[in-house]
Structure formats: structure tokens, C-alpha cells
Design a protein around this motif. Structure first.
Motif, PDB file in Angstrom:
ATOM      1  N   ALA A 284       0.815  -1.218   0.000  1.00 55.69           N
ATOM      2  CA  ALA A 284       0.000   0.000   0.000  1.00 55.69           C
ATOM      3  C   ALA A 284       0.848   1.268   0.000  1.00 55.69           C
ATOM      4  CB  ALA A 284      -0.936  -0.006   1.211  1.00 55.69           C
ATOM      5  N   GLY A 285       2.046   1.217   0.585  1.00 55.37           N
ATOM      6  CA  GLY A 285       2.879   2.413   0.640  1.00 55.37           C
ATOM      7  C   GLY A 285       3.958   2.460  -0.411  1.00 55.37           C
ATOM      8  N   ASP A 286       3.858   1.619  -1.412  1.00 56.87           N
ATOM      9  CA  ASP A 286       4.862   1.552  -2.482  1.00 56.87           C
ATOM     10  C   ASP A 286       4.338   2.326  -3.688  1.00 56.87           C
ATOM     11  OD1 ASP A 286       6.521   0.875  -4.605  1.00 56.87           O
ATOM     12  OD2 ASP A 286       6.731  -1.224  -4.009  1.00 56.87           O
ATOM     13  N   PRO A 287       4.806   3.574  -3.911  1.00 56.43           N
ATOM     14  CA  PRO A 287       4.239   4.386  -5.007  1.00 56.43           C
ATOM     15  C   PRO A 287       4.468   3.766  -6.376  1.00 56.43           C
ATOM     16  CG  PRO A 287       6.204   5.422  -4.084  1.00 56.43           C
ATOM     17  CD  PRO A 287       5.863   4.289  -3.159  1.00 56.43           C
ATOM     18  N   ALA A 288       5.589   3.091  -6.577  1.00 54.60           N
ATOM     19  CA  ALA A 288       5.848   2.471  -7.884  1.00 54.60           C
ATOM     20  C   ALA A 288       4.865   1.344  -8.147  1.00 54.60           C
ATOM     21  CB  ALA A 288       7.283   1.948  -7.936  1.00 54.60           C
ATOM     22  N   LEU A 289       4.622   0.521  -7.147  1.00 58.40           N
ATOM     23  CA  LEU A 289       3.680  -0.589  -7.312  1.00 58.40           C
ATOM     24  C   LEU A 289       2.259  -0.070  -7.495  1.00 58.40           C
ATOM     25  CD1 LEU A 289       3.175  -3.602  -7.437  1.00 58.40           C
ATOM     26  CD2 LEU A 289       3.086  -3.653  -4.934  1.00 58.40           C
ATOM     27  N   GLU A 290       1.913   0.975  -6.773  1.00 62.58           N
ATOM     28  CA  GLU A 290       0.571   1.566  -6.925  1.00 62.58           C
ATOM     29  C   GLU A 290       0.389   2.117  -8.335  1.00 62.58           C
ATOM     30  OE1 GLU A 290       0.146   4.432  -3.835  1.00 62.58           O
ATOM     31  OE2 GLU A 290      -0.103   2.933  -2.255  1.00 62.58           O
ATOM     32  N   TRP A 291       1.428   2.765  -8.855  1.00 62.11           N
ATOM     33  CA  TRP A 291       1.346   3.295 -10.227  1.00 62.11           C
ATOM     34  C   TRP A 291       1.227   2.162 -11.241  1.00 62.11           C
ATOM     35  CZ3 TRP A 291       5.134   2.093 -13.828  1.00 62.11           C
ATOM     36  CH2 TRP A 291       4.953   2.660 -15.088  1.00 62.11           C
ATOM     37  N   PHE A 292       2.046   1.136 -11.093  1.00 62.57           N
ATOM     38  CA  PHE A 292       2.024   0.011 -12.033  1.00 62.57           C
ATOM     39  C   PHE A 292       0.668  -0.689 -11.996  1.00 62.57           C
ATOM     40  CE2 PHE A 292       2.715  -4.448 -13.133  1.00 62.57           C
ATOM     41  CZ  PHE A 292       3.415  -4.336 -14.328  1.00 62.57           C
ATOM     42  N   ARG A 293       0.142  -0.891 -10.809  1.00 65.42           N
ATOM     43  CA  ARG A 293      -1.160  -1.549 -10.658  1.00 65.42           C
ATOM     44  C   ARG A 293      -2.265  -0.724 -11.332  1.00 65.42           C
ATOM     45  NH1 ARG A 293      -1.152  -1.930  -5.268  1.00 65.42           N
ATOM     46  NH2 ARG A 293      -2.518  -0.156  -4.911  1.00 65.42           N
ATOM     47  N   ALA A 294      -2.238   0.577 -11.123  1.00 65.02           N
ATOM     48  CA  ALA A 294      -3.254   1.442 -11.733  1.00 65.02           C
ATOM     49  C   ALA A 294      -3.155   1.413 -13.256  1.00 65.02           C
ATOM     50  CB  ALA A 294      -3.101   2.869 -11.212  1.00 65.02           C
ATOM     51  N   ALA A 295      -1.933   1.383 -13.791  1.00 60.50           N
ATOM     52  CA  ALA A 295      -1.750   1.334 -15.244  1.00 60.50           C
ATOM     53  C   ALA A 295      -2.287   0.034 -15.814  1.00 60.50           C
ATOM     54  CB  ALA A 295      -0.266   1.491 -15.587  1.00 60.50           C
ATOM     55  N   LEU A 296      -2.058  -1.078 -15.121  1.00 59.81           N
ATOM     56  CA  LEU A 296      -2.559  -2.368 -15.604  1.00 59.81           C
ATOM     57  C   LEU A 296      -4.083  -2.382 -15.604  1.00 59.81           C
ATOM     58  CD1 LEU A 296      -1.059  -5.826 -14.664  1.00 59.81           C
ATOM     59  CD2 LEU A 296      -3.489  -5.526 -15.044  1.00 59.81           C
ATOM     60  N   ILE A 297      -4.687  -1.899 -14.521  1.00 64.69           N
ATOM     61  CA  ILE A 297      -6.148  -1.882 -14.428  1.00 64.69           C
ATOM     62  C   ILE A 297      -6.747  -0.966 -15.488  1.00 64.69           C
ATOM     63  CG2 ILE A 297      -8.083  -1.205 -12.950  1.00 64.69           C
ATOM     64  CD1 ILE A 297      -6.351  -2.052 -10.541  1.00 64.69           C
ATOM     65  N   ALA A 298      -6.141   0.195 -15.690  1.00 63.81           N
ATOM     66  CA  ALA A 298      -6.668   1.163 -16.663  1.00 63.81           C
ATOM     67  C   ALA A 298      -6.641   0.627 -18.081  1.00 63.81           C
ATOM     68  CB  ALA A 298      -5.878   2.464 -16.574  1.00 63.81           C
ATOM     69  N   ASN A 299      -5.651  -0.212 -18.394  1.00 62.80           N
ATOM     70  CA  ASN A 299      -5.513  -0.732 -19.757  1.00 62.80           C
ATOM     71  C   ASN A 299      -6.145  -2.103 -19.963  1.00 62.80           C
ATOM     72  OD1 ASN A 299      -3.528   1.095 -21.495  1.00 62.80           O
ATOM     73  ND2 ASN A 299      -2.796   1.123 -19.375  1.00 62.80           N
ATOM     74  N   ALA A 300      -6.565  -2.754 -18.871  1.00 61.84           N
ATOM     75  CA  ALA A 300      -7.087  -4.125 -18.975  1.00 61.84           C
ATOM     76  C   ALA A 300      -8.343  -4.200 -19.841  1.00 61.84           C
ATOM     77  CB  ALA A 300      -7.370  -4.674 -17.582  1.00 61.84           C
ATOM     78  N   GLY A 301      -9.124  -3.113 -19.863  1.00 61.78           N
ATOM     79  CA  GLY A 301     -10.349  -3.119 -20.661  1.00 61.78           C
ATOM     80  C   GLY A 301     -10.104  -3.220 -22.151  1.00 61.78           C
ATOM     81  N   LYS A 302      -8.860  -2.966 -22.596  1.00 67.55           N
ATOM     82  CA  LYS A 302      -8.538  -3.055 -24.025  1.00 67.55           C
ATOM     83  C   LYS A 302      -8.244  -4.485 -24.455  1.00 67.55           C
ATOM     84  CE  LYS A 302      -6.250   1.457 -23.620  1.00 67.55           C
ATOM     85  NZ  LYS A 302      -4.937   2.155 -23.725  1.00 67.55           N
ATOM     86  N   ALA A 303      -8.151  -5.400 -23.478  1.00 67.96           N
ATOM     87  CA  ALA A 303      -7.763  -6.791 -23.789  1.00 67.96           C
ATOM     88  C   ALA A 303      -8.852  -7.488 -24.601  1.00 67.96           C
ATOM     89  CB  ALA A 303      -7.508  -7.547 -22.495  1.00 67.96           C
TER      90      ALA A 303
END
Length: 303
Positions: A284-303
Motif C-alpha cells: 500500500a505504501g509503495d508508489p511504484a507498485l501503486e502506479w504500475f497496478r493502476a496502469a494495468l487496471i486502466a488498460n485491462a479493458g482493451k484486452a
């Protein structure tokens, strides 16, 4: 003095820079009287004069010269600790580890162009899930997991990436297609006439629990081949009259190319799957992991 306070360390560093108590007090932002008291306390603590008077002011002793690198390190570590954390994908150098099945890779693909543009130093390693995936997320061996598990345990978070139905996949010349064209549907009895490919996917705990919930008649099917992955199963479907059951979306592009054909599952076999992106609350306190997770979720709808 049992404890060295931060202001004492700052004073030692300032004295080494200025060689003058009054100037050091100004640099350390404290009254001269406080600086004098702290210096006396530190002399007692270290059992050394630390600074001696000379023609140029206060000169550090040999003991103080040995202490100075450690003092500088402690102060630098403190300043780094108190510095507001800044994060920039453009300068990030990190490999993220994702555990998933081969059919779940489709949710990773759509974000790759985004990574190339905004975070060229980021890479992804995809590993096969096993029964210890929760332990691996908890300990940091894995950063993320993609899986259609129905429930996640305490301490884990998830986001649903898609809601998928069930289909059957066959070769373009499979006899079931003629039956589908004639009757408008394929029944469970139709499916049981042919051999099937089964994918024994991981984690095996999920595979076994899912298999135990299958309709009793479906368990009567004749399994000709048990494959380790869905894409290896698709290759065998293409060159045989075997039948494969799987979620619909990953095979749609094969259908479009005419390499394979898909049709809807009978009602009793039409099961909904919800692939989830799963992570442990430790991140929860890892900004890089939070950013990566958000990017994956945001783009998953294109799959």
C-alpha cells in the motif's frame, strides 16, 4: 549522555565546518549557550575533547575525525527519511513480477505501449502460479497475481479486470459445427460424443475445487489429452476433432482469423469467470507498485 540527539550531531558537523562555536551555533540554528552545553555533554559521552583550541579556532581531535563520517551518514539518512517521497515513472528502474496463467497474459499486453512511452526502465516477469501464491504475495516474491479465484483472503486486495463467459473451441472442420448450423445450438449430449482436451491449470487447489463443482454429467466426458496450458491446448484443437472448453475472449482472435471456431456453451455449462488483479496490503505504501497496478487496471479493458 546515553542518547545523542539530532541537534548534537548537527553541532558536531557544524563545528567541523566552521571551527568556531558561535559560528557553529548559528549554522546549527541554536543559541551559543545550548551549543556549549551540548559540546560539554558530548565530550563526556565520548570521553574525548573532540575539539581543541588552536590558532585557527577549534580543531577536531583524531577521535572526532574518525567520528565525522559516521555523523555525516546518520544526518544524511535522517534527511533522506524526512524528505517527501517523490516518484517518477520516467526514472523508475524495476522489474515487476506477476503470477498468472497463460490465458491471463492478455491483460498485461495492453499496457506495454504505455510502459514503453512513460517508463522505459520498467520490465515485467510473468511466472506460473502455484499453490503458494498467497505466501509469495505476502512476502514480496510476487508483486501481483491475476486469477479468477472466487475469494481472496484477509490482507489481500483485488480489482475485477473483466467478466467473461464460457465457450467451446473446435477446429474449422469439426462435425459439431454442422450440428450447430442445423440445430442452432450444441447440447451437452452433443459434446459428450467427442473427445476433450483438459487443461490442468495452476494453482491446483483452485483447479480441483472448480472441477468438484462441475455438473455430474459433464464429468462423464472423455478426456483424451490433459494439457499444461490453454495455448498448448489450442494448438492441439486446431489439428484434431477434440473439443476445448474455456473462457470466451482469449480465443476470439483465432475465430476471426478462421484458424479455430467457437460457439456458446450450453446453459448448464455456461459459467461466468471474473479474472482479478490481486495484491497484498503490504504494497500500500509503495508508489511504484501503486502506479504500475493502476496502469494495468486502466488498460485491462482493451484486452
Amino acid at each position: 549522555m546515553r542518547t545523542l540527539h539530532l541537534e548534537s550531531l548537527r553541532l558536531l558537523k557544524a563545528l567541523c565546518q566552521t571551527h568556531n562555536l558561535a559560528s557553529a551555533a548559528i549554522l546549527a540554528e541554536m543559541p551559543v549557550s545550548t551549543a556549549s552545553r551540548l559540546l560539554s555533554a558530548m565530550r563526556e559521552h565520548f570521553e574525548d575533547e573532540l575539539f581543541t583550541r588552536c590558532s585557527g579556532g577549534l580543531a577536531p581531535t583524531a577521535r572526532m575525525c574518525r567520528l565525522l563520517p559516521k555523523v555525516n551518514t546518520l544526518l544524511a539518512d535522517y534527511d533522506d527519511l524526512m524528505e517527501p517521497e517523490s516518484f517518477s515513472p520516467a526514472t523508475l528502474r524495476r522489474c515487476f513480477l506477476i503470477g498468472c496463467l497463460d490465458r491471463a497474459v492478455r491483460f498485461v499486453g495492453p499496457m506495454l505501449d504505455t510502459l514503453a512511452r512513460t517508463a522505459p526502465g520498467v520490465s515485467i516477469e510473468i511466472v506460473t502460479l502455484d499453490n503458494r501464491w498467497e505466501e509469495h504475495l505476502r512476502s514480496g516474491v510476487l508483486d501481483l497475481v491475476i486469477s479468477p479465484v472466487r475469494k481472496v483472503g484477509e490482507g489481500f486486495c483485488h480489482a475485477v479486470l473483466a467478466s467473461l463467459g464460457t465457450c467451446f473451441v473446435v477446429a474449422p472442420d469439426h462435425p459439431l459445427l454442422a450440428r450447430l448450423e442445423q440445430n442452432g445450438t450444441v447440447t451437452l449430449d452433443d459434446l459428450l460424443e467427442f473427445g476433450h482436451i483438459e487443461v490442468a491449470y495452476t494453482p491446483s487447489v483452485f483447479y480441483r475445487s472448480h472441477a468438484a463443482l462441475e455438473p455430474e454429467r459433464w464429468r462423464e466426458r472423455r478426456i483424451v489429452v490433459t494439457a499444461p496450458s490453454f495455448f498448448s491446448a489450442l494448438l492441439m484443437v486446431r489439428t484434431s476433432h477434440l473439443v476445448l472448453r474455456m473462457t470466451a475472449s482469449p480465443v476470439s482472435f483465432y475465430d476471426t482469423l478462421g484458424v479455430l471456431r467457437t460457439f456458446e456453451a450450453p446453459a448448464e455449462l455456461d459459467e461466468a469467470f471474473e479474472p482479478k488483479l490481486i495484491w497484498h496490503e503490504r504494497g500500500a505504501g509503495d508508489p511504484a507498485l501503486e502506479w504500475f497496478r493502476a496502469a494495468l487496471i486502466a488498460n485491462a479493458g482493451k484486452a
